[in-house]
Design a protein around this motif. Sequence first.
Motif: not given
Length: 117
Positions: A50, A55-57
Amino acid sequence: MSTILPNDYAEFLRDLKAKIQSRQARAILAVNQELIALYWEIGQQIVDRQETSGWGDAIITQIEKDLKREMPDLEGFSRRNLYRMRSLYLAYREQGETVPQLVAQTPVRQAWPITWR
């Protein structure tokens, strides 16, 4: 027909039970150590991706789906638990790699049980 037991049989049986219980407790601690180390590593890898790759949630939901598809009998890797693994790492990462080793030595119940069938 009854069997006549030796006089020291009761003591022998007590010793066997104590050994079994001691080894069972050691096995549980060993499993907890491995699980905590695994949770730490998973949390670390998620956070690293992340932070470095953006990278997101949403990736956590994707990981959950892919693990369920590829390892259908595996439990304990829900979206919520993956977030908990991430949170574990975030909470203690400043203290370094010794944290999972120290936490793993505490006789606690598994926080997020993993079972294989």
